[in-house]
Each structure stands twice: as structure tokens, then as C-alpha cells.
Motif scaffolding. Structure first.
Motif, PDB file in Angstrom:
ATOM      1  N   GLU A  88      -7.106  -0.005 -11.454  1.00  0.00           N
ATOM      2  CA  GLU A  88      -6.189   0.967 -12.024  1.00  0.00           C
ATOM      3  C   GLU A  88      -5.045   0.262 -12.753  1.00  0.00           C
ATOM      4  OE1 GLU A  88      -4.916   3.918  -9.200  1.00  0.00           O
ATOM      5  OE2 GLU A  88      -6.890   4.070  -8.264  1.00  0.00           O
ATOM      6  N   ASN A 135       0.840   4.997  -7.274  1.00  0.00           N
ATOM      7  CA  ASN A 135       1.586   3.766  -7.113  1.00  0.00           C
ATOM      8  C   ASN A 135       0.833   2.462  -7.315  1.00  0.00           C
ATOM      9  OD1 ASN A 135       4.249   3.372  -6.505  1.00  0.00           O
ATOM     10  ND2 ASN A 135       4.070   4.690  -4.722  1.00  0.00           N
ATOM     11  N   LEU A 136      -0.408   2.432  -6.814  1.00  0.00           N
ATOM     12  CA  LEU A 136      -1.171   1.192  -6.892  1.00  0.00           C
ATOM     13  C   LEU A 136      -1.414   0.804  -8.353  1.00  0.00           C
ATOM     14  CD1 LEU A 136      -4.088  -0.030  -4.818  1.00  0.00           C
ATOM     15  CD2 LEU A 136      -4.632   0.567  -7.158  1.00  0.00           C
ATOM     16  N   ASN A 287      -9.223   9.500  -6.363  1.00  0.00           N
ATOM     17  CA  ASN A 287      -8.803   9.397  -4.970  1.00  0.00           C
ATOM     18  C   ASN A 287      -7.741   8.331  -4.791  1.00  0.00           C
ATOM     19  OD1 ASN A 287     -10.852  11.277  -4.054  1.00  0.00           O
ATOM     20  ND2 ASN A 287     -12.276   9.626  -4.575  1.00  0.00           N
ATOM     21  N   ASP A 288      -6.685   8.691  -4.113  1.00  0.00           N
ATOM     22  CA  ASP A 288      -5.641   7.752  -3.765  1.00  0.00           C
ATOM     23  C   ASP A 288      -5.593   7.693  -2.248  1.00  0.00           C
ATOM     24  OD1 ASP A 288      -2.957   6.530  -5.224  1.00  0.00           O
ATOM     25  OD2 ASP A 288      -2.627   7.034  -3.123  1.00  0.00           O
ATOM     26  N   ASN A 289      -5.724   6.497  -1.712  1.00  0.00           N
ATOM     27  CA  ASN A 289      -5.672   6.360  -0.263  1.00  0.00           C
ATOM     28  C   ASN A 289      -6.820   7.067   0.471  1.00  0.00           C
ATOM     29  OD1 ASN A 289      -3.596   4.797   1.196  1.00  0.00           O
ATOM     30  ND2 ASN A 289      -2.274   5.734  -0.321  1.00  0.00           N
ATOM     31  N   HIS A 338     -10.791  -3.159  -3.839  1.00  0.00           N
ATOM     32  CA  HIS A 338     -11.701  -2.686  -4.898  1.00  0.00           C
ATOM     33  C   HIS A 338     -12.430  -3.815  -5.627  1.00  0.00           C
ATOM     34  CE1 HIS A 338      -8.309   0.559  -4.974  1.00  0.00           C
ATOM     35  NE2 HIS A 338      -9.010   0.613  -3.868  1.00  0.00           N
ATOM     36  N   HIS A 374      -2.919  -2.642   0.490  1.00  0.00           N
ATOM     37  CA  HIS A 374      -1.934  -1.608   0.145  1.00  0.00           C
ATOM     38  C   HIS A 374      -1.880  -0.451   1.123  1.00  0.00           C
ATOM     39  CE1 HIS A 374      -0.998  -2.961  -4.020  1.00  0.00           C
ATOM     40  NE2 HIS A 374      -2.219  -3.475  -3.958  1.00  0.00           N
ATOM     41  N   THR A 375      -2.701  -0.473   2.140  1.00  0.00           N
ATOM     42  CA  THR A 375      -2.719   0.705   3.004  1.00  0.00           C
ATOM     43  C   THR A 375      -3.310   0.376   4.378  1.00  0.00           C
ATOM     44  OG1 THR A 375      -3.500   2.997   3.225  1.00  0.00           O
ATOM     45  CG2 THR A 375      -4.963   1.486   2.090  1.00  0.00           C
ATOM     46  N   VAL A 452       2.683  -5.175   1.241  1.00  0.00           N
ATOM     47  CA  VAL A 452       3.521  -4.851   0.094  1.00  0.00           C
ATOM     48  C   VAL A 452       4.954  -4.461   0.437  1.00  0.00           C
ATOM     49  CG1 VAL A 452       1.630  -4.327  -1.486  1.00  0.00           C
ATOM     50  CG2 VAL A 452       2.448  -2.541   0.071  1.00  0.00           C
ATOM     51  N   ASN A 482       6.966  -4.983  -2.867  1.00  0.00           N
ATOM     52  CA  ASN A 482       6.752  -4.431  -4.214  1.00  0.00           C
ATOM     53  C   ASN A 482       8.031  -4.406  -5.028  1.00  0.00           C
ATOM     54  OD1 ASN A 482       4.228  -1.852  -3.463  1.00  0.00           O
ATOM     55  ND2 ASN A 482       4.063  -4.037  -3.812  1.00  0.00           N
ATOM     56  N   TYR A 572      -0.063  12.401   4.882  1.00  0.00           N
ATOM     57  CA  TYR A 572       0.846  11.416   5.465  1.00  0.00           C
ATOM     58  C   TYR A 572       2.204  11.381   4.745  1.00  0.00           C
ATOM     59  CZ  TYR A 572       0.448   7.631   1.953  1.00  0.00           C
ATOM     60  OH  TYR A 572       0.540   6.874   0.813  1.00  0.00           O
ATOM     61  N   GLU A 674       3.289   4.833   5.009  1.00  0.00           N
ATOM     62  CA  GLU A 674       3.469   4.509   3.584  1.00  0.00           C
ATOM     63  C   GLU A 674       3.694   3.010   3.479  1.00  0.00           C
ATOM     64  OE1 GLU A 674       2.700   5.376   0.497  1.00  0.00           O
ATOM     65  OE2 GLU A 674       4.091   7.059   0.336  1.00  0.00           O
ATOM     66  N   ALA A 675       2.708   2.306   2.905  1.00  0.00           N
ATOM     67  CA  ALA A 675       2.794   0.853   2.897  1.00  0.00           C
ATOM     68  C   ALA A 675       4.114   0.383   2.289  1.00  0.00           C
ATOM     69  CB  ALA A 675       1.613   0.280   2.126  1.00  0.00           C
ATOM     70  N   SER A 676       4.441   0.898   1.128  1.00  0.00           N
ATOM     71  CA  SER A 676       5.706   0.511   0.514  1.00  0.00           C
ATOM     72  C   SER A 676       6.376   1.723  -0.120  1.00  0.00           C
ATOM     73  CB  SER A 676       5.479  -0.561  -0.551  1.00  0.00           C
ATOM     74  OG  SER A 676       6.567  -0.633  -1.433  1.00  0.00           O
ATOM     75  N   GLY A 677       5.658   2.323  -1.087  1.00  0.00           N
ATOM     76  CA  GLY A 677       6.315   3.285  -1.959  1.00  0.00           C
ATOM     77  C   GLY A 677       7.018   2.489  -3.042  1.00  0.00           C
TER      78      GLY A 677
HETATM   79  C1  KOT Z   1      -6.411   3.236  -1.934  1.00  0.00           C
HETATM   80  C2  KOT Z   1      -7.678   3.575  -2.344  1.00  0.00           C
HETATM   81  C3  KOT Z   1      -7.899   4.055  -3.627  1.00  0.00           C
HETATM   82  C4  KOT Z   1      -6.844   4.208  -4.497  1.00  0.00           C
HETATM   83  C5  KOT Z   1      -5.561   3.871  -4.077  1.00  0.00           C
HETATM   84  C6  KOT Z   1      -5.338   3.383  -2.804  1.00  0.00           C
HETATM   85  C7  KOT Z   1      -4.001   3.026  -2.385  1.00  0.00           C
HETATM   86  C8  KOT Z   1      -2.814   3.269  -2.986  1.00  0.00           C
HETATM   87  N1  KOT Z   1      -3.736   2.369  -1.283  1.00  0.00           N
HETATM   88  N2  KOT Z   1      -2.442   2.187  -1.175  1.00  0.00           N
HETATM   89  N3  KOT Z   1      -1.869   2.729  -2.202  1.00  0.00           N
HETATM   90  C9  KOT Z   1      -0.430   2.710  -2.447  1.00  0.00           C
HETATM   91  O1  KOT Z   1      -0.086   1.451  -3.039  1.00  0.00           O
HETATM   92  C10 KOT Z   1       1.281   1.375  -3.438  1.00  0.00           C
HETATM   93  C11 KOT Z   1       1.511   0.074  -4.156  1.00  0.00           C
HETATM   94  O2  KOT Z   1       1.511  -1.000  -3.290  1.00  0.00           O
HETATM   95  C12 KOT Z   1       2.201   1.540  -2.233  1.00  0.00           C
HETATM   96  O3  KOT Z   1       3.536   1.551  -2.687  1.00  0.00           O
HETATM   97  C13 KOT Z   1       1.877   2.838  -1.494  1.00  0.00           C
HETATM   98  O4  KOT Z   1       2.642   2.903  -0.334  1.00  0.00           O
HETATM   99  C14 KOT Z   1       0.388   2.899  -1.171  1.00  0.00           C
HETATM  100  O5  KOT Z   1       0.085   4.147  -0.605  1.00  0.00           O
END
Ligand code: KOT
Length: 838
Positions: A88, A135-136, A287-289, A338, A374-375, A452, A482, A572, A674-677
Motif C-alpha cells: 500500500e 495508516n499503514l 481490508n485493514d487489520n 505482506h 504493525h498489529t 511502530v 512512527n 478495536y 492500536e499499534a501506533s496510530g
Molecule cells: C493489516 C493487514 C492489512 C492491511 C493493514 C494492516 C494494518 C494496518 N496493520 N496495522 N495497521 C496499522 O498500521 C499503522 C502504521 O504503523 C499503525 O499506526 C496502526 O496502529 C495500525 O493499525
């Protein structure tokens, strides 16, 4: 050797391509030229969109010149480079950023002004490049900006999806998804490299044989092939000649797709095969997370990592170095799991194609890769079913099993007779069918693993990677908090504030050195400065109020407190808790006497964000927000005391308007989820305060700006487990205020309550996984504290200034430098301005 040009030619070249020599006339000529020829339009028949396209093409010409110069000089010097592999890249608009980074914003504004256009309108005509979920992907975009600005030799690698993240519309309160066909009009920000075409293979079988030394070797005999075509997106740095690159791959059919059947003259089948090939880069998974587990997604991942590695290896081979030098020349960063297949693919290239022995190859691989997690959410952990994987990538499956075998043998040696440990650490999960745990593969194949934000990095060390920390030692597991780019998120998005800061600090050096914002601390008590500061915030709120009026038809007062929660909709992240508290507020207001109402702090609660199309509960949250908004906004007993707004189709460009306009933004995830935000950083950088939990980067923001300038509530990460347990087994009652709110919904205050039943049942005692009930009372208290603090505007403005002043740490320049120094071991490479030869 360059041939020497006459001075006139050099002058012309410089005017066309160099910022220092750019003059209005040359710029106008180039715009008119593009309108007339590239766009085939009559120059007197231009609209804003045509003007945008022409300015973009003109800026692109300059980017290409810088790109060529940078890449030429890099090829020659051949320093170590980093490759950032990300599925992404959420770039948003490019024009304003390109002109800013080229240092040509003012000249272009004047140039098009004289042609009868306003820069703001022209900028607004560009649509977002939205090749990411949240965010990612946005983080990847910020990092690319910082890498170029800090002059690091870096390339991004990703996919050129035909469809980015879907467009969201709200129909009868529900989210509806529409395709984002962003390539409708030519994309001026990409350079198609139709000559760079790499064959990528799938399926087939493995041929094993003895080589001349009697060693067993393996050769993949694939069954299908497609082509990867390169599209390059130039990424200019701010205030530098350096211009980096993001290479995005597009899939195209090869003439023969099915290598085994040669399609036996079956025309229909061969056209069908071609369609299959093009499908690979058709759409971004929304999909995110969460993990979808679809075969096409696995195909995307292999297609992309194989093409990227082929490219990286080809570049390395040009230098004629020994393979053992590979990690000295190449660092590869995996943006989440990924791209983890890249580890397997490099091992395959080294062993099967370059004939290295396994151990030497593996040493090279592990010294090359590093992995960012990231998660910690279990539903986001990537796992691939072994049978599906075997069908698509039979040789890679063998390699995964060998990697796992050799790894587990070493673990067994260090910690003998611990079957449970081996089972836990294995790359293969023993399920029906077996699953490949991509996070374990990424850890085993990398030399560094990072989280992160500080809390998140500690959490992964203590939970999902605990056994690995014990095995490898803790040096392998590091934190890189981050960051965000100050160019887009302050200078561009909040230009007025940016000008005030520059004027106050006496220089714009803060744009490249965000710690200099500390200088604003001594202005905190300066009344004149405070006034200017608040006037800018108010102007930003007026702009957002206009947008809300236009997009949602709702009138909101810019004098109210603007309370914002914009981000992906996910349980979450607890948007549900936010709207439940809004209902509580509504009910409270309704119960007040007119005299009491006079003391209520008026508030506008603003939501925005997309839900994954298959995420039923998240979509219901959107519906509830809209239903509540409908009732509250029309209730005469409430008036301006409370307005609720859901802004549809939240994206990067909308964020650029919303972020500078917030008084309070909410980052209220259950602690530890939330890993970072990173939007938290964007809001605070723009002088907005946070209402949040002790989660992700909120904690570090608190440390930087001080606890008086942030509103914190809720349980702590280390308390979560006990709270869940207590809820499940000790019958903790539901929070009484929350009970009242749920009763109001169930009574039908906001539409047919049956609609919301599945949502409400997520709060059933013992099932409230995200602890909304446990945190509810402290959340309401924190909201009251916000109201009280906002009423004291004299103090509020000081908090707001302190926020911005102390956010230097969260520059993505800082993050990227940490990666470069501690993980990639790369140095800046300054492109020299050698076109100005005379
Ligand atoms: C996981 C799977 C597919 C697509 C996205 C994710 C994903 C996105 N996993 N973590 N994130 C976010 O990443 C951001 C950047 O590091 C963080 O700030 C955020 O807390 C994560 O939720």
C-alpha cells in the motif's frame, strides 16, 4: 562524458528544468504547450481540471529531469540502497507536494494566476491516488517523502492497482461501496516503463535432479506465466535535488499464459487466460487489520515480490560484485508480513538459479531483510493454507518447509526436549489444513524486527514474539516509533499556521528540522501571538463547516467545540463507544432546564472512515452514527448544543481539511490494540488536543507535550487481561450510564431498534471484548474535562500552542533516520547539481 552545450542551450535547459532558473514566462509556455498538444485542447477553452492536468504535466517534466539525474548519479556511485516493499502507498494528491518540494509553488501560483486560475481551485481538481487502506499505506507515503528529503538512496516497490480503496457513499445511513477507477484520466504522476517487463511464473511442478557433483538440486517447472510491467512514480525530496522512485507493477498477459497446454488453438480459453493475468493487479483488498485469505491476494503478493526481487537482483548484478556483498549493497524493508514471500524468493534465486549452497544463501537472505510489524490483532495475522500455497508456488513451499526444518533443528539444540516450544515457534501451524504463519517466517528470515511505537514494540516482545526473543536475544527486536511528514501535514495542509510559525521563528528551517518548533514554547503567553493562533484555528473550522454544509447538508457553528474521530471503522478503535457517549450527552441535554442549558459547552461531533465491505458490525456502527445524527440534529430542544456529522468517503485530501480544524480528536482504542496510530500525531501537530487512551503513540505524545495538554482515560494495557477475565467469570455488572444509553436505543429512539441488535449484543456481559463498559465511566468524565477546559479559552490556546511546539519527535524524518542508522545501515547520497555546467 557529457558533450558540452552552448551557453544559450544550458540557460534554456535550466529555465525548463531547474528551480533556481524557473521564471514565470517559461512556466506559462510549458503549461500552454501541454494544454495545446498533450491535452489537445484550445488554450482559451480551459477549465480548472484542464489547468490541473497541464500544470501537472509541466511539473512532471521537471520531476523527470530530476529523477533522471538522481538515478544516473546513483547508478554511477552505486551506494547501498534501501528498498521499501509495501502493498500500500496512500499518496493522496501529488501536485501541491511536487510544487512545494521542487520549490516552485509561488512561481507556478503566479504563472497560472496570470492565466486566470486560482491555485486552490486547480489543486482541488486532482483526485487522490488511494492505493492504501489507512495508516499503514499513509505511513509508507510519509516515509518515501522523508527518504527523499533526507537524500537517502531508496526505492519503494508496490502494485499499480486499477482500483484503489473503494469510494464510500452513505445511502439511507448505510455504507455503500463504489469502485475507485482512478485511472479514468491519464495519471501524470507515473512514468510507464513499457520496456521493463519481467516474466512471473505460477503453479506447475518441481523437477529434482542430481547435479554434476551428485548434489540434489531442484528446478521449478512452472505452469503459468504473466508479465510484470513497471510504472515509476517520482518522489521528489523537499529542498533537495534528490528524486527517489516508487516502482509499481502492473500485470499483463504473456502470449502464452498456460505453459503446459499451449492452449491447443482454443481462442476463447486463451482470451480467458489473458483476463486472469490482468486481474492480478486489478484491485486493492479493502481490508485493514484483517486477513481475507483469498487466492488472488496470495497471487498479488508473489507477483509483486518476485518482480521486485528480479529488479533488485538485476541491478545488483550490474556491479559484478560477489554475492556475499549483496547485504552490503541492498537493504529490504518488509512493510508488515505482506511481502514476506520475498524472503523465500531470494533464497530460491540464490540456491536454484545461482547455485549457492543453502547456508551461504540463507546468511545473505537474513542479512538483507528487516521486518516491521504493525498489529497484534489475531484476525490480522497472515496465514496461508498449505494446499493453496502448494498449488501456486510448489517450489516455494519446499523452501518454506526447509527453512522451518533447519530453524526448528537449531531451536531444539538450544532448548532440547520442549515439544510445546517447537510447536509454538514453528512456521507451520498444525491445523486442518496446515497453515503457513507469515509472521514467524518474517521473523526467522530477517535480522531486525520492529514495532511502530514503544508500547507496541514491548508488547510484541512479550506476546506474539516472546519465544523468538528468548531464542535470538532481544537485540533483534527494536522499536521505531512512527512519524509523519511535516511537509504535507503542516506546511501544505495548514498553510496559514505554517506561515505564522515561520514568521515567529524567523525561518522556515523547522520544515526540515521539526524540533525547532520548540521555539514556539516561549510564545505561549504572548497575547498577540495567541490571538493570531486562534484566528487561524477558527478560519480552518470555518472551512470545515463549509465542507460539512456542502457534503452533508448540516449547518454547524464554528464557535462550537469541534470533536473529531476519523479513521478506519473497527471495533478495536471503538467508534461505537464514541457514539454511545454522544447518545448519553444527548439524553443529558434533553433533561436540562433552560438555565442549565446555558452552561453547556456546544459541541460538533464529527466522524469519518470506511469499514471493510464484509465487516458487518463495523458497518452497523456507521448506520448507528447516521441514525443518531438524524435525530439529534433535528431536535429543537438541542439546537447548537450538539451536532453529529458523518462525513462520507474519508480520504487523504479530506484529512488535510479536517485535521487543521479540530479542537479535540479522539484516539480511544482499547489499551494495547492500536499499534501506533499516526493521525494522533497529525492532529496534535496542528494544535488540536487529544482525547485518548494509553495506547500506541498516544503515550509518547503525552511524554512530549505533557499531561496537562492531553485528556487521558481508560484502563492500561497490562490491565486488559484481568478486566476481560473479571467480566467473563466474575459477573461484573454493566456500567449504569451505558445501560441507560442501550435502553434508549432499544426503546427505538433512533430508528427500528432491531437493526442495532447485533451491535448491542457485542456488549453482552462477558463478551465485551474491547471493554467499552469497563472504560465508559472514565470516558464520560474525560469528556466533561474537555468541555470544562474548552470553556477556559485563555488556557486552551496555551495548550494548543504547547501541542504543536513539542511534536518534533513525530517527524517521519526522525523515524527514517532511525531505520537508516540502526537497521538499514545506509547513508545519504547527495545528488550534485552538475547540469549548471558552463
Ligand atoms: C493489516 C493487514 C492489512 C492491511 C493493514 C494492516 C494494518 C494496518 N496493520 N496495522 N495497521 C496499522 O498500521 C499503522 C502504521 O504503523 C499503525 O499506526 C496502526 O496502529 C495500525 O493499525
Amino acid at each position: 562524458e557529457r558533450s558540452k552545450w552552448p551557453k544559450e542551450t544550458i540557460d534554456l535547459w535550466n529555465r525548463l528544468y531547474k528551480k533556481d532558473a524557473a521564471d514565470i514566462e517559461t512556466i506559462q509556455k510549458s503549461i500552454v504547450h501541454h494544454v495545446t498538444t498533450t491535452l489537445a485542447r484550445a488554450a482559451y477553452n480551459m477549465d480548472n481540471f484542464t489547468a490541473y492536468q497541464a500544470v501537472a504535466l509541466s511539473a512532471r517534466d521537471r520531476l523527470i529531469a530530476q529523477w533522471n539525474e538522481t538515478q544516473g548519479q546513483l547508478s554511477k556511485a552505486d551506494p547501498k540502497r534501501v528498498y521499501y516493499l509495501s502493498l500500500e502507498f496512500l499518496l493522496g494528491r501529488s501536485m501541491d507536494n511536487a510544487l512545494l518540494n521542487l520549490g516552485l509553488k509561488d512561481v507556478y501560483a503566479k504563472g497560472i494566476g496570470q492565466l486566470g486560475f486560482r491555485m486552490e481551485d486547480v489543486v482541488e481538481s486532482e483526485s487522490d491516488a488511494a492505493l492504501g487502506n489507512g495508516n499503514l499505506g499513509r505511513l509508507a507515503a510519509c516515509y518515501m517523502d522523508s527518504l527523499a528529503t533526507l537524500e537517502y538512496p531508496a526505492w519503494g516497490y508496490g502494485l499499480r492497482y486499477n482500483y484503489g480503496i473503494f469510494q464510500q457513499r452513505i445511502i439511507e445511513g448505510y455504507q455503500a461501496e463504489f469502485p475507485d477507477y482512478w485511472l479514468n484520466f491519464d495519471n501524470p504522476w507515473e512514468l510507464p516503463r513499457l520496456d521493463i517487463s519481467i516474466p512471473i511464473y505460477f503453479a506447475g511442478h518441481v523437477h529434482s535432479f542430481q547435479d554434476e557433483y551428485g548434489v540434489t538440486r531442484h528446478k521449478w517447472v512452472p505452469g503459468q506465466s504473466v508479465q510484470a510491467i513497471a510504472y515509476d512514480v517520482p518522489i521528489p525530496g523537499y529542498d533537495t535535488e534528490n528524486c527517489n522512485n516508487i516502482r509499481l507493477w502492473r500485470s499483463k498477459p504473456t502470449r502464452v499464459f498456460d505453459l503446459t497446454s499451449f492452449n491447443e488453438g482454443n481462442y476463447e480459453k486463451s482470451v480467458e487466460d489473458a483476463t486472469q493475468a490482468e486481474k492480478i493487479t486489478s484491485v486493492l483488498y479493502p481490508n485493514d487489520n484483517t486477513m481475507a485469505g483469498k487466492e488472488l491476494r496470495l497471487k498479488q503478493q508473489y507477483f509483486w515480490t518476485a518482480a521486485s526481487l528480479h529488479d533488485i537482483v538485476r541491478r545488483f548484478k550490474k556491479s559484478q560484485r560477489d554475492w556475499s556483498d549483496f547485504p552490503e549493497q541492498v537493504a529490504i524493508q518488509l512493510n508488515d508480513t505482506h511481502p514476506t514471500l520475498a524472503i523465500v524468493e531470494l533464497q530460491r534465486i540464490l540456491v536454484d538459479e545461482e547455485q549457492l549452497n543453502w547456508d551461504d544463501a540463507w546468511e545473505i537472505v537474513t542479512r538483507t531483510f528487516a521486518f516491521t510489524n504493525h498489529t497484534v490483532l489475531p484476525e490480522a495475522m497472515e496465514k496461508w493454507s498449505v494446499p493453496m500455497f502448494e498449488y501456486l508456488l510448489p517450489r516455494h513451499l519446499q523452501i518454506v518447509f526447509d527453512i522451518n526444518l533447519f530453524f526448528l533443528q537449531k531451536v531444539e539444540k538450544r532448548f532440547p526436549n520442549d515439544r510445546e516450544l517447537l510447536k509454538r515457534m514453528s512456521i507451520i501451524e498444525e491445523a486442518q489444513p496446515q497453515q503457513i504463519r507469515m509472521a514467524h517466517l518474517a521473523v526467522v528470515g530477517s535480522h531486525k524486527v520492529n514495532g511502530v511505537a514503544a508500547l507496541h514494540s514491548n508488547l510484541i516482545r512479550d506476546t506474539i514474539f516472546k519465544d523468538f526473543v528468548e531464542y535470538y536475544g532481544s537485540d533483534k527486536f527494536v522499536n521505531v516509533t512512527n512519524g509523519i511528514t511535516s511537509r504535507r501535514w503542516l506546511n501544505q495542509a495548514n498553510h496559514k499556521l505554517s506561515e505564522l510559525i515561520t514568521e515567529t521563528l524567523g525561518s522556515d528551517a523547522w520544515i526540515k528540522d521539526l524540533d525547532l518548533l520548540k521555539g514556539l514554547n516561549k510564545k505561549v503567553d504572548d497575547k498577540v501571538f495567541q490571538k493570531k493562533w486562534m484566528a487561524i484555528k477558527r478560519a480552518n473550522k470555518v472551512r470545515l463547516a463549509e465542507l460539512i454544509k456542502e457534503r452533508c447538508g448540516i449547518e454547524v457553528s464554528p464557535d462550537a467545540l469541534f470533536d473529531v474521530q476519523v479513521k478506519r471503522i473497527h471495533e478495536y478503535k471503538r467508534q461505537f463507544m464514541n457514539i454511545l457517549a454522544v447518545i448519553h450527552r444527548y439524553r443529558t441535554i434533553k433533561s436540562l432546564t433552560p438555565a442549565q442549558k446555558a452552561n453547556v459547552q456546544p459541541r460538533v461531533v464529527i466522524f469519518g472512515g470506511k469499514a471493510a465491505p464484509g465487516y458487518y458490525v463495523a458497518k452497523l456502527v456507521i448506520k448507528l452514527i447516521n441514525s443518531v445524527a438524524n435525530v439529534v440534529n433535528q431536535d429543537p430542544a438541542v439546537g447548537d448544543l450538539l451536532k453529529v456529522v458523518f462525513i462520507p468517503d474519508y480520504n487523504v485530501s479530506l484529512a488535510e481539511v479536517i485535521v487543521p480544524a479540530s479542537d479535540i480528536s479522539q484516539h480511544i482504542s482499547t489499551a494495547g490494540t492500536e499499534a501506533s496510530g499516526t493521525s494522533n500525531m497529525k492532529f496534535v501537530l496542528n494544535g488540536g488536543l487529544i482525547l485518548g487512551t494509553m495506547d500506541g503513540a498516544n503515550i509518547e505524545i503525552l511524554e512530549e507535550i505533557g499531561e496537562d495538554n492531553i485528556f487521558i482515560f481508560g484502563c492500561l494495557a497490562h490491565e486488559v487481561e484481568d478486566l476481560r477475565y473479571a467480566q467473563r467469570y466474575r459477573g461484573v455488572p454493566m456500567d449504569p450510564a451505558l445501560q441507560g444509553v442501550l435502553a434508549a436505543i432499544e426503546k427505538g429512539t433512533f430508528e427500528d431498534p432491531k437493526i442495532f441488535q447485533p451491535l448491542i449484543s457485542t456488549l453482552t456481559i462477558g463478551k465485551d471484548y474491547y471493554l467499552i463498559s469497563a472504560d465508559f465511566a472514565s470516558y464520560l468524565r474525560a469528556n466533561q474535562a474537555v468541555d470544562a477546559a474548552y470553556k477556559d479559552q485563555d488556557e486552551w490556546v496555551k495548550k494548543s500552542i504547547r501541542c504543536t511546539a513539542n511534536m518534533g519527535k513525530f517527524s517521519s524524518d526522525r523515524s527514517v533516520k532511525e531505520y537508516a542508522d540502526n537497521i538499514w545501515h545506509i547513508k545519504p547520497f547527495k545528488v550534485v547539481d552538475n547540469q549548471q555546467i558552463d
